[in-house]
Design a protein around this motif. Structure first.
Motif, PDB file in Angstrom:
ATOM      1  N   THR A 190       8.516  18.644 -67.679  1.00 35.75           N
ATOM      2  CA  THR A 190       8.508  19.282 -66.364  1.00 35.75           C
ATOM      3  C   THR A 190       9.527  18.802 -65.349  1.00 35.75           C
ATOM      4  O   THR A 190       9.657  19.425 -64.302  1.00 35.75           O
ATOM      5  N   SER A 191      10.209  17.687 -65.584  1.00 43.15           N
ATOM      6  CA  SER A 191      11.110  17.150 -64.554  1.00 43.15           C
ATOM      7  C   SER A 191      12.377  17.990 -64.489  1.00 43.15           C
ATOM      8  O   SER A 191      13.154  18.040 -65.439  1.00 43.15           O
ATOM      9  N   THR A 192      12.616  18.614 -63.340  1.00 44.61           N
ATOM     10  CA  THR A 192      13.674  19.609 -63.221  1.00 44.61           C
ATOM     11  C   THR A 192      14.952  19.071 -62.581  1.00 44.61           C
ATOM     12  O   THR A 192      15.942  19.790 -62.502  1.00 44.61           O
ATOM     13  N   ASN A 193      14.945  17.822 -62.089  1.00 47.54           N
ATOM     14  CA  ASN A 193      16.166  17.288 -61.472  1.00 47.54           C
ATOM     15  C   ASN A 193      17.251  17.093 -62.543  1.00 47.54           C
ATOM     16  O   ASN A 193      16.997  16.479 -63.577  1.00 47.54           O
ATOM     17  N   PRO A 194      18.485  17.580 -62.289  1.00 43.91           N
ATOM     18  CA  PRO A 194      19.538  17.483 -63.315  1.00 43.91           C
ATOM     19  C   PRO A 194      19.837  16.052 -63.757  1.00 43.91           C
ATOM     20  O   PRO A 194      20.190  15.811 -64.912  1.00 43.91           O
ATOM     21  N   ARG A 195      19.691  15.080 -62.850  1.00 42.96           N
ATOM     22  CA  ARG A 195      20.046  13.688 -63.169  1.00 42.96           C
ATOM     23  C   ARG A 195      19.175  13.067 -64.256  1.00 42.96           C
ATOM     24  O   ARG A 195      19.513  12.006 -64.802  1.00 42.96           O
ATOM     25  N   VAL A 196      18.064  13.696 -64.592  1.00 45.91           N
ATOM     26  CA  VAL A 196      17.184  13.151 -65.632  1.00 45.91           C
ATOM     27  C   VAL A 196      17.922  13.038 -66.970  1.00 45.91           C
ATOM     28  O   VAL A 196      17.827  12.015 -67.653  1.00 45.91           O
ATOM     29  N   THR A 197      18.685  14.049 -67.324  1.00 48.03           N
ATOM     30  CA  THR A 197      19.388  13.990 -68.620  1.00 48.03           C
ATOM     31  C   THR A 197      20.855  13.598 -68.500  1.00 48.03           C
ATOM     32  O   THR A 197      21.439  13.119 -69.474  1.00 48.03           O
TER      33      THR A 197
END
Ligand code: PHE
Length: 370
Positions: free
Chosen positions: A115-122
């Protein structure tokens, strides 16, 4: 890690495949973590009932990150070093996932956030995090969907943005909404911020009201959004209130009340009203298991688990490195929230749903393709 703790088998040749869940089971966004974990549990239960994967049963071990970043680091560390899981699902909130990604990278264990939608996650500073994946769309898409909805469907010329400064998710969505709305010819007439656990929003809402915006965008989570919406209506703010996936909780209605939520819209990952046969089947199975209609988090939790199961099958192995390589190759996987093909940044490209709140009900308004 092989041979640790007195066991002679490594995690990959054990009789069971252990999968961790790093979820917000208590604290500020507890409905999110419980829904996502329940979705994942249902998926593993179905897979186990059909014989498991590679002839092995899946064992899901959930850890509570209490909706706090430091606890999220602790939870994933415990799952990997003590429980010896081969992959981790979670967290839900982008800030909590960002607090876990380095642990996955360092230990070479795949992490899938449902569910984490912030681009910086990947991807951080242009660099891909090799061990990190997700089963949801990202905020540059979601934020522009809502900005376009404001300009085109609601004909808004001016907007205010009210940001949760304790959330990477909220700050990311603020940027995208502002860029897209401005590009559409609109003007941002007020930008204000608050922090999680704040209770009284009236002073700031009074400033926002004075700026006379056509719409107010509140990219935050249900607990604070509920209070903001209620207090905004009490101050006589009648304009449309807009949000994003962080609004998707039964608690929102409890906190704000149905009347205050009229004339409010948010973007989400799916609608349980969708007539797609996969959605219908999932909604039925979930209702039977838990006695509730599954929200988007439940659907994404289920999909993240199925994404992992598909990768283990294609890898023909439960070794973390092989699972990671198979995950990166995911193509045309038909799941509940859409068809998943992971791009070079480990992000799926998927459609969004716009939901209207009306008399306490969620109405499926439109589906927006990327
Ligand atoms: N997208 C939110 C985040 O990144 C989490 C979320 C997803 C909340 C789906 C509700 C529904 O923080």
């Amino acid at each position: 890690v092989a041979g640790c703790g007195g066991s002679s088998t490594t995690s990959s040749d054990a009789k069971e495949i252990k999968i961790g869940g790093n979820f917000e089971l208590t604290g500020g966004v507890a409905t999110f973590g419980n829904s996502a974990a329940n979705g994942a549990k249902l998926a593993f239960k179905e897979v186990n009932a059909a014989g498991g994967v590679l002839g092995k049963q899946l064992v899901f071990i959930a850890a509570d990150n209490k909706s706090e970043p430091s606890e999220s680091t602790n939870a994933i560390t415990k799952l990997i070093t003590q429980d010896k899981v081969v992959a981790v699902l979670g967290a839900v909130a982008s800030t909590n996932t960002l607090a876990a990604v380095q642990v996955a990278q360092d230990n070479k264990i795949p992490l899938i956030t449902p569910t984490s939608t912030n681009p910086r996650v990947t991807v951080e500073n242009g660099k891909l995090r090799e061990w990190v994946f997700r089963s949801c769309f990202i905020d540059p898409f979601q934020g522009s969907v809502m900005a376009n909805f404001a300009s085109k469907s609601l004909n808004a010329k001016t907007a205010a943005i009210y940001t949760d400064n304790s959330s990477d998710y909220s700050k990311g969505l603020t940027e995208v909404f502002e860029q897209t709305f401005t590009k559409n010819g609109g003007k941002i007439v007020a930008k204000e911020a608050f922090l999680q656990k704040d209770q009284d929003f009236k002073a700031t809402l009074t400033k926002i009201k004075a700026a006379n915006p056509d719409v107010i965008f509140i990219p935050a989570y249900y607990e604070e959004v509920g209070k903001i919406v209620k207090q905004a209506r009490e101050l006589g703010i009648t304009v449309p209130l807009l949000g994003a996936d962080g609004w998707d909780s039964p608690k929102l209605l409890e906190i704000a009340g149905a009347a205050a939520l009229n004339n409010a819209y948010f973007s989400n990952h799916y609608s349980p009203e969708d007539k797609d046969p996969r959605v219908v089947k999932f909604v039925e199975a979930y209702k039977k298991e838990y006695g509730q209609v599954p929200d988007a988090l439940a659907a994404l939790g289920y999909d993240a688990a199925m994404l992992l199961v598909d990768a283990i099958k294609r890898a023909g192995s439960a070794e973390p490195a092989k699972i990671k390589d198979a995950l990166a190759q995911t193509k045309n996987l038909q799941l509940v929230t859409g068809v998943i093909t992971l791009d070079a940044n480990h992000n799926p490209v998927k459609s969004a749903a716009i939901i209207e709140l009306k008399d306490g009900k969620q109405i499926f308004k439109e589906k927006i393709n990327p």
